[in-house]
Design an enzyme around this catalytic site. Structure first.
Site, mmCIF file in Angstrom:
data_model
loop_
_atom_site.group_PDB
_atom_site.id
_atom_site.type_symbol
_atom_site.label_atom_id
_atom_site.label_comp_id
_atom_site.label_asym_id
_atom_site.label_seq_id
_atom_site.Cartn_x
_atom_site.Cartn_y
_atom_site.Cartn_z
ATOM 1 N N ARG A 81 8.183 3.401 -3.194
ATOM 2 C CA ARG A 81 6.924 3.520 -2.433
ATOM 3 C C ARG A 81 6.024 4.609 -3.037
ATOM 4 O O ARG A 81 5.387 5.391 -2.307
ATOM 5 C CB ARG A 81 7.185 3.848 -0.957
ATOM 6 C CG ARG A 81 8.178 2.938 -0.257
ATOM 7 C CD ARG A 81 7.610 1.548 0.019
ATOM 8 N NE ARG A 81 8.519 0.821 0.880
ATOM 9 C CZ ARG A 81 9.501 0.025 0.426
ATOM 10 N NH1 ARG A 81 9.644 -0.185 -0.876
ATOM 11 N NH2 ARG A 81 10.289 -0.591 1.278
ATOM 12 N N SER A 129 5.530 0.790 8.721
ATOM 13 C CA SER A 129 6.464 1.920 8.825
ATOM 14 C C SER A 129 5.678 3.210 8.747
ATOM 15 O O SER A 129 4.952 3.441 7.782
ATOM 16 C CB SER A 129 7.466 1.888 7.667
ATOM 17 O OG SER A 129 8.122 0.659 7.640
ATOM 18 N N GLU A 132 4.378 7.969 5.726
ATOM 19 C CA GLU A 132 4.066 7.027 4.640
ATOM 20 C C GLU A 132 2.564 6.753 4.465
ATOM 21 O O GLU A 132 2.058 6.815 3.344
ATOM 22 C CB GLU A 132 4.813 5.705 4.844
ATOM 23 C CG GLU A 132 4.560 4.742 3.698
ATOM 24 C CD GLU A 132 5.260 3.422 3.860
ATOM 25 O OE1 GLU A 132 6.488 3.390 3.697
ATOM 26 O OE2 GLU A 132 4.582 2.412 4.141
HETATM 27 P P1 FAD Z 1 -5.526 0.661 2.516
HETATM 28 O O1 FAD Z 1 -4.785 1.018 3.759
HETATM 29 O O2 FAD Z 1 -6.933 0.273 2.632
HETATM 30 O O3 FAD Z 1 -5.384 1.874 1.487
HETATM 31 C C1 FAD Z 1 -4.131 2.500 1.276
HETATM 32 C C2 FAD Z 1 -4.296 3.571 0.189
HETATM 33 O O4 FAD Z 1 -4.581 2.943 -1.064
HETATM 34 C C3 FAD Z 1 -5.452 4.519 0.466
HETATM 35 O O5 FAD Z 1 -5.108 5.791 -0.028
HETATM 36 C C4 FAD Z 1 -6.587 3.933 -0.347
HETATM 37 O O6 FAD Z 1 -7.555 4.907 -0.758
HETATM 38 C C5 FAD Z 1 -5.845 3.380 -1.555
HETATM 39 N N1 FAD Z 1 -6.522 2.223 -2.129
HETATM 40 C C6 FAD Z 1 -6.754 1.021 -1.521
HETATM 41 N N2 FAD Z 1 -7.391 0.202 -2.376
HETATM 42 C C7 FAD Z 1 -7.566 0.885 -3.530
HETATM 43 C C8 FAD Z 1 -8.184 0.588 -4.772
HETATM 44 N N3 FAD Z 1 -8.720 -0.608 -5.023
HETATM 45 N N4 FAD Z 1 -8.202 1.549 -5.723
HETATM 46 C C9 FAD Z 1 -7.654 2.778 -5.501
HETATM 47 N N5 FAD Z 1 -7.058 3.112 -4.350
HETATM 48 C C10 FAD Z 1 -7.009 2.186 -3.374
HETATM 49 N N6 FAD Z 1 4.064 -1.681 2.827
HETATM 50 C C11 FAD Z 1 5.128 -1.976 2.047
HETATM 51 O O7 FAD Z 1 5.281 -1.408 0.954
HETATM 52 N N7 FAD Z 1 6.068 -2.894 2.442
HETATM 53 C C12 FAD Z 1 5.964 -3.559 3.605
HETATM 54 O O8 FAD Z 1 6.816 -4.402 3.912
HETATM 55 C C13 FAD Z 1 4.855 -3.262 4.457
HETATM 56 N N8 FAD Z 1 4.742 -3.880 5.654
HETATM 57 C C14 FAD Z 1 3.692 -3.565 6.466
HETATM 58 C C15 FAD Z 1 3.611 -4.200 7.720
HETATM 59 C C16 FAD Z 1 2.567 -3.905 8.577
HETATM 60 C C17 FAD Z 1 2.495 -4.598 9.916
HETATM 61 C C18 FAD Z 1 1.552 -2.994 8.188
HETATM 62 C C19 FAD Z 1 0.386 -2.709 9.075
HETATM 63 C C20 FAD Z 1 1.628 -2.345 6.947
HETATM 64 C C21 FAD Z 1 2.711 -2.626 6.084
HETATM 65 N N9 FAD Z 1 2.845 -1.996 4.826
HETATM 66 C C22 FAD Z 1 3.908 -2.301 4.018
HETATM 67 C C23 FAD Z 1 1.835 -1.016 4.369
HETATM 68 C C24 FAD Z 1 0.579 -1.691 3.730
HETATM 69 O O9 FAD Z 1 0.500 -3.029 4.084
HETATM 70 C C25 FAD Z 1 0.577 -1.572 2.196
HETATM 71 O O10 FAD Z 1 0.640 -0.226 1.800
HETATM 72 C C26 FAD Z 1 -0.676 -2.199 1.589
HETATM 73 O O11 FAD Z 1 -0.553 -2.241 0.186
HETATM 74 C C27 FAD Z 1 -1.972 -1.470 1.971
HETATM 75 O O12 FAD Z 1 -3.079 -2.276 1.566
HETATM 76 P P2 FAD Z 1 -4.538 -1.999 2.128
HETATM 77 O O13 FAD Z 1 -5.485 -2.826 1.351
HETATM 78 O O14 FAD Z 1 -4.559 -2.166 3.597
HETATM 79 O O15 FAD Z 1 -4.713 -0.460 1.722
HETATM 80 P P1 NAP Z 2 15.726 -3.569 8.151
HETATM 81 O O1 NAP Z 2 16.027 -4.852 7.464
HETATM 82 O O2 NAP Z 2 15.971 -3.430 9.615
HETATM 83 O O3 NAP Z 2 16.490 -2.391 7.392
HETATM 84 C C1 NAP Z 2 16.345 -1.042 7.838
HETATM 85 C C2 NAP Z 2 16.234 -0.162 6.616
HETATM 86 O O4 NAP Z 2 17.436 -0.249 5.889
HETATM 87 C C3 NAP Z 2 15.113 -0.616 5.713
HETATM 88 O O5 NAP Z 2 14.129 0.358 5.754
HETATM 89 C C4 NAP Z 2 15.731 -0.826 4.345
HETATM 90 O O6 NAP Z 2 15.194 0.027 3.333
HETATM 91 C C5 NAP Z 2 17.189 -0.443 4.506
HETATM 92 N N1 NAP Z 2 18.055 -1.546 4.009
HETATM 93 C C6 NAP Z 2 18.515 -2.614 4.713
HETATM 94 N N2 NAP Z 2 19.335 -3.371 3.927
HETATM 95 C C7 NAP Z 2 19.380 -2.758 2.734
HETATM 96 C C8 NAP Z 2 20.049 -3.043 1.514
HETATM 97 N N3 NAP Z 2 20.851 -4.112 1.383
HETATM 98 N N4 NAP Z 2 19.849 -2.220 0.464
HETATM 99 C C9 NAP Z 2 19.045 -1.140 0.572
HETATM 100 N N5 NAP Z 2 18.389 -0.815 1.703
HETATM 101 C C10 NAP Z 2 18.565 -1.601 2.766
HETATM 102 O O7 NAP Z 2 14.198 -3.161 7.843
HETATM 103 P P2 NAP Z 2 12.851 -3.665 8.508
HETATM 104 O O8 NAP Z 2 12.192 -2.479 9.090
HETATM 105 O O9 NAP Z 2 13.057 -4.896 9.337
HETATM 106 O O10 NAP Z 2 12.004 -4.046 7.225
HETATM 107 C C11 NAP Z 2 12.414 -5.093 6.365
HETATM 108 C C12 NAP Z 2 11.825 -4.833 4.984
HETATM 109 O O11 NAP Z 2 10.388 -4.824 5.065
HETATM 110 C C13 NAP Z 2 12.241 -3.482 4.423
HETATM 111 O O12 NAP Z 2 12.443 -3.626 3.052
HETATM 112 C C14 NAP Z 2 11.057 -2.594 4.700
HETATM 113 O O13 NAP Z 2 10.864 -1.596 3.712
HETATM 114 C C15 NAP Z 2 9.879 -3.575 4.666
HETATM 115 N N6 NAP Z 2 8.829 -3.119 5.577
HETATM 116 C C16 NAP Z 2 8.043 -2.089 5.165
HETATM 117 C C17 NAP Z 2 7.016 -1.636 5.982
HETATM 118 C C18 NAP Z 2 6.095 -0.531 5.514
HETATM 119 O O14 NAP Z 2 5.075 -0.310 6.148
HETATM 120 N N7 NAP Z 2 6.397 0.137 4.435
HETATM 121 C C19 NAP Z 2 6.808 -2.205 7.233
HETATM 122 C C20 NAP Z 2 7.652 -3.221 7.631
HETATM 123 C C21 NAP Z 2 8.665 -3.685 6.797
HETATM 124 P P3 NAP Z 2 13.822 -0.281 2.551
HETATM 125 O O15 NAP Z 2 12.750 -0.001 3.540
HETATM 126 O O16 NAP Z 2 13.879 0.712 1.435
HETATM 127 O O17 NAP Z 2 13.854 -1.702 2.082
#
Ligand code: FAD
Ligand code: NAP
Length: 337
Positions: free
Chosen positions: A160, A233, A329
């Site tokens: 991340r 998250s 995050e």
């Molecule tokens: P924004 O929120 O608009 O911006 C995020 C950051 O990136 C800011 O600092 C912004 O300045 C910068 N940025 C945006 N666009 C640009 C650009 N073109 N150039 C330079 N900087 C830029 N993330 C995960 O990794 N895994 C997940 O599974 C995941 N699940 C999510 C589920 C939900 C319900 C929600 C709400 C979020 C989740 N996220 C997850 C977080 C998010 O979706 C990601 O980080 C996504 O990439 C953000 O995109 P955005 O366009 O909304 O960025």
């Molecule tokens: P989950 O499946 O309930 O698992 C809980 C946590 O355990 C996760 O954060 C995941 O880490 C870790 N995990 C589970 N199984 C694993 C494995 N086999 N090896 C390594 N790590 C493991 O998680 P969840 O919240 O429902 O989300 C599912 C996936 O979507 C995750 O990968 C999560 O990162 C992603 N997600 C991200 C966001 C965001 O905003 N960043 C939001 C929603 C969902 P990791 O998170 O490192 O995968």
């Protein structure tokens, strides 16, 4: 072009009240060039915004917000090299590549946001992350408007994490991403919840089946930001030393611990928060989601200060109970970390 409407509440998925000092909608490279000149003249810092799904925005933002709406997608060769403009939405891109028979992005289905933001956070889910599929990232320097191209190695992707959160933080606007997809990459189905939804015989599993399973899992588990405003998250999963992980596991049976490189272990932040008693708790209109302790939901609190106050209280109690530091995050603008 400079926009009269500077309200951002409908432009961040937490639906926080926020107003930018200046706002430009970027539909073309010329719009971007013009907006960067305007920002330089006004002295305001530039804040590129995609769909606002990973930000916490303060009420008054002393920034020139650029709403990235650059569109377009084209194949650069016949071997899966694809250039996608920064303003394209991520999930429809994933759905399209999978439907065309290309592999790589299927586990990253239903992640909100734009293509341009995806490298910033090195988006990841269900055991896959963006990094291995990035061939190059194209950007423009905020200081002088010059174009730059970064190779995958130059992006310094981590968990991340990327160079866009460090040396290039606030220095570039990403304009396009080149993705290298594959026809024969092995599928990643090791996450237990995912494996359970797929056919027992591994040969019977298709990228489309993985995509469908991820979509179903996420729909069942994660709150839809359109109905329950959230930023996904709210904390990163903490990575600690092997020794600390073992000590914690001995003291807290049931603590999920995962490999995170040599001598390092990843803990599930959601589990720590739930054990600290926060699941379902609401304060000043901001709640810890009752089904998913890692997600903070705006139930009318509407302000970054309230979100960050709850986050600080959660982090403090996890530190006191487990000795583990939680890191927020989403990127916080105008207040907090
Ligand atoms: P924004 O929120 O608009 O911006 C995020 C950051 O990136 C800011 O600092 C912004 O300045 C910068 N940025 C945006 N666009 C640009 C650009 N073109 N150039 C330079 N900087 C830029 N993330 C995960 O990794 N895994 C997940 O599974 C995941 N699940 C999510 C589920 C939900 C319900 C929600 C709400 C979020 C989740 N996220 C997850 C977080 C998010 O979706 C990601 O980080 C996504 O990439 C953000 O995109 P955005 O366009 O909304 O960025
Ligand atoms: P989950 O499946 O309930 O698992 C809980 C946590 O355990 C996760 O954060 C995941 O880490 C870790 N995990 C589970 N199984 C694993 C494995 N086999 N090896 C390594 N790590 C493991 O998680 P969840 O919240 O429902 O989300 C599912 C996936 O979507 C995750 O990968 C999560 O990162 C992603 N997600 C991200 C966001 C965001 O905003 N960043 C939001 C929603 C969902 P990791 O998170 O490192 O995968």
């Amino acid at each position: 072009m400079l926009h009269a409407e500077r309200q951002l509440q409908r432009r961040n998925t937490l639906r926080l009240r926020s107003r930018a000092a200046a706002l430009s909608v970027i539909d073309s490279p010329a719009d971007l060039e013009r907006a960067l000149v305007e920002a330089r003249q006004s002295g305001l810092p530039v804040l590129p915004l995609g769909e606002g799904s990973n930000v916490v925005l303060a009420e008054e933002l002393a920034a020139h917000v650029l709403l990235l709406r650059l569109r377009g997608c084209r194949w650069l060769d016949r071997r899966g090299l694809l250039r996608v403009a920064a303003g394209e939405s991520w999930h429809p891109l994933v759905a399209w590549t999978v439907a065309c028979g290309w592999r790589g992005l299927e586990n990253l289905a239903l992640i909100p946001g734009t293509v341009g933001a995806a490298p910033v956070q090195n988006i990841g889910a269900y055991g896959r992350e963006l990094a291995p599929f990035v061939h190059a990232v194209h950007a423009v320097r905020i200081a002088d408007g010059e174009p730059v191209t970064l190779s995958r190695a130059a992006c310094r992707f981590g968990y991340r994490d990327s160079i866009f959160k460090h040396a290039l933080r606030d220095r570039v606007v990403i304009t396009a991403v080149d993705l290298q997809l594959s026809r024969d990459l092995p599928l990643e189905v090791s996450y237990p919840g995912l494996r359970d939804r797929l056919p027992a015989a591994i040969e019977a599993i298709t990228p489309q089946a993985v995509f469908d399973a991820v979509v179903a899992l996420r729909r069942g588990k994660l709150p839809d930001p359109l109905r329950e405003p959230n930023a996904g998250s709210f904390f990163k999963n903490p990575v600690v030393s092997l020794e600390q992980a073992e000590a914690l596991q001995a003291a807290c049976p049931g603590l999920p611990v995962f490999e995170a490189g040599e001598g390092r272990r990843k803990l599930a932040a959601g589990w720590l928060i739930e054990q600290a008693g926060w699941k379902g708790i609401e304060r000043e209109g901001i709640a810890v989601h009752p089904r998913h302790a890692l997600v903070l939901v705006n139930r009318g609190g509407d302000s970054a200060a309230r979100v960050l106050a709850l986050a600080a209280a959660i982090a403090e109690s996890v530190r006191a109970r487990f000795g583990v530091e939680l890191e927020i995050e989403p990127r916080c603008y105008g207040s907090g970390p």
